[in-house]
Write an enzyme that holds these catalytic residues in place. Structure first.
Site, PDB file in Angstrom:
ATOM      1  N   LYS A   1       1.816 -41.379 -10.434  1.00 18.49           N
ATOM      2  CA  LYS A   1       1.932 -42.716  -9.845  1.00 18.49           C
ATOM      3  C   LYS A   1       0.820 -43.024  -8.836  1.00 18.49           C
ATOM      4  O   LYS A   1       0.433 -44.173  -8.659  1.00 18.49           O
ATOM      5  CB  LYS A   1       3.293 -42.870  -9.159  1.00 18.49           C
ATOM      6  CG  LYS A   1       4.496 -42.809 -10.079  1.00 18.49           C
ATOM      7  CD  LYS A   1       4.621 -44.066 -10.882  1.00 18.49           C
ATOM      8  CE  LYS A   1       5.927 -44.258 -11.644  1.00 18.49           C
ATOM      9  NZ  LYS A   1       6.716 -43.120 -12.030  1.00 18.49           N
TER      10      LYS A   1
ATOM     11  N   GLU B   1       8.282 -51.985  -6.213  1.00 12.71           N
ATOM     12  CA  GLU B   1       9.624 -51.626  -6.652  1.00 12.71           C
ATOM     13  C   GLU B   1       9.600 -50.141  -6.958  1.00 12.71           C
ATOM     14  O   GLU B   1       8.518 -49.566  -7.144  1.00 12.71           O
ATOM     15  CB  GLU B   1      10.003 -52.403  -7.911  1.00 12.71           C
ATOM     16  CG  GLU B   1       9.470 -51.803  -9.223  1.00 12.71           C
ATOM     17  CD  GLU B   1       7.948 -51.781  -9.329  1.00 12.71           C
ATOM     18  OE1 GLU B   1       7.308 -52.654  -8.733  1.00 12.71           O
ATOM     19  OE2 GLU B   1       7.410 -50.878 -10.019  1.00 12.71           O
TER      20      GLU B   1
ATOM     21  N   SER C   1       4.107 -35.128 -15.991  1.00 13.69           N
ATOM     22  CA  SER C   1       3.833 -36.325 -15.179  1.00 13.69           C
ATOM     23  C   SER C   1       4.157 -36.173 -13.703  1.00 13.69           C
ATOM     24  O   SER C   1       3.594 -36.878 -12.871  1.00 13.69           O
ATOM     25  CB  SER C   1       4.569 -37.519 -15.764  1.00 13.69           C
ATOM     26  OG  SER C   1       5.945 -37.228 -15.924  1.00 13.69           O
TER      27      SER C   1
END
Ligand SMILES: *Cc1c(COP(=O)(O)O)cnc(C)c1O
Length: 413
Positions: free
Chosen positions: A101, A123, A392
């Site tokens: 991210k 969000e 991830s």
């Protein structure tokens, strides 16, 4: 399904067009009140995309703030277990704040600064995007407000605390299923009334144009690194790539640099309690609930009932628990460039434990879906097959969820 030799991959580069469409998918379906903000964003991003100084600043911060490049790790014991395929893990869990991210948060944070915005709205589902946004906002000296469903706040209490430590304000969302979908809706509502001062930093390759394009661009550093690394370490391209698909950003991030190569691209969605239970987030695998529709500004596969009401989703991993999928994945699926499967909660929990014990790595529950995909698919592949799975993120945030699912108590010694 294998990669069709007849597929002309040049077609992939025609999209998105100037309306943000990927074939029949994508686009920008937003209320009139948001159009000026979206157009301002589109113009600003198109300029930044062409600006070498912007790109250099992004790459420098990827290196110096986010800790890139992340390693490509040969998982010897996992490889032995699946019977011969050589399995590599792209270690996004080692990036700053613990997941991929950060790549997107950095890129969009720099864009917000370039646009003169002082306030970031984000969000978050699992909390990883909220933490990444809060870290980038702190680093750039910007205010940060993060919307999060209260069900997700409960599941990911540790990340809520991290965001607060990083100076962000976390606003709980009580509407709907109190998960990611509701948090995105609230974040967009905030943006409508604060467009002058605020930048909406969307966390996955979804939403209205230009978000799917921007997020893919910033995340595609994963695949560019992995392609170079596998050529150096194996002396050849991999046969297949496997990644979990929530909104689709870590998957498209890994896949994109390989789009023209003879490499299978395999996405793993959240199968939850099984497809027939209806309690899952497998948009491509459920012909009953997964149909083309519009959610949060983009046309794509959306889990919905016969009346077009958004279906309630479920996954043990908050980061995959979303009713729609990024439009580029919908397009790649429709033309056969990528293939999609799913892993259930149970399969993901098994893959989670296996990765811990076998490889000494605690994966995020989202990433454990990709490992579950490896466990299912690799035994069917020839021994010299080379696979890259996207790890991830790291699983520290999921300790309580896992303990609960296994009937254990991590606070008890
Ligand atoms: C958010 C998240 C995902 C799912 O989002 P994508 O946009 O599909 O990548 C997957 N893994 C981790 C660790 C995440 O934090």
């Amino acid at each position: 399904m294998t990669l069709s030799a007849s597929l002309d991959t040049a077609v992939l580069d025609q999209w998105p067009d100037s309306h943000g469409r990927y074939g029949p998918f994508g686009g920008l379906y937003v209320p009139e009140t948001l159009m000026p903000a979206i157009l301002e964003l589109d113009t600003a991003y198109r300029e930044a995309r062409q600006d070498p100084a912007f790109q250099q600043r992004f790459l420098a911060l990827c290196r110096e703030f986010a800790g890139r490049p992340t390693p490509l790790y040969y998982a010897a014991k996992l490889s032995a277990l699946v019977g011969g395929a050589r399995v590599y893990l792209k270690r996004e869990d080692l990036a700053h704040t613990g997941a991929h991210k950060i790549n997107n948060a950095l890129g969009q944070g720099l864009l917000a600064q370039r646009m003169g915005k002082r306030r970031i709205i984000a969000e978050t589902g699992a909390g990883q995007h909220g933490v990444a946004s809060a870290a980038v906002a702190a680093m750039l000296g910007m205010e940060c407000v993060v919307y999060m469903g209260t069900e997700d706040m409960r599941r990911q209490a540790l990340n809520v605390y991290r965001m607060r430590l990083l100076g962000a304000e976390v606003r709980g969302v009580e509407s709907g299923s109190r998960t990611l979908k509701d948090a995105i809706t609230e974040a967009m509502r905030d943006w409508v009334t604060t467009v002058q001062s605020s930048y909406y930093l969307l966390g996955s390759a979804l939403g209205p144009h230009p978000y799917p394009l921007m997020v893919r661009d910033f995340q595609s550093i994963i695949g560019r690194e992995a392609r170079e690394q596998i050529l150096a370490q194996e002396g050849r391209l991999p046969d297949a790539l496997i990644a979990c698909v929530g909104g689709g950003s870590n998957a498209v991030g890994l896949f994109y640099a390989f789009r023209h190569d003879p490499v299978r691209l395999i996405g793993v969605e959240a199968g939850g309690r099984g497809i027939s239970s209806g309690e899952h987030a497998a948009r491509f695998s459920d012909p009953q609930l997964g149909r083309i529709g519009v959610l949060h500004g983009t046309r794509t596969y959306v889990l919905q009932n016969m009346d077009g009401q958004i279906a309630a989703t479920h996954s043990v991993s908050a980061g995959l628990d979303y009713a729609a999928v990024g439009p580029e994945h919908a397009y790649w699926m429709s033309i056969g460039r990528a293939e999609y499967t799913y892993a259930t909660d149970t399969e993901a929990l098994e893959a989670f434990q296996l990765t811990c014990r076998l490889e000494g790595i605690i994966p995020a529950l989202e990433s454990a879906h990709a490992i579950a995909g490896v466990l299912k698919l690799a035994p069917q592949m020839a021994p010299e097959t080379v696979l890259i799975a996207n790890l991830s993120g790291r699983g520290d945030k999921d300790i309580h969820t896992v303990a609960e699912a296994l009937g254990q108590d991590p606070e008890k010694v």
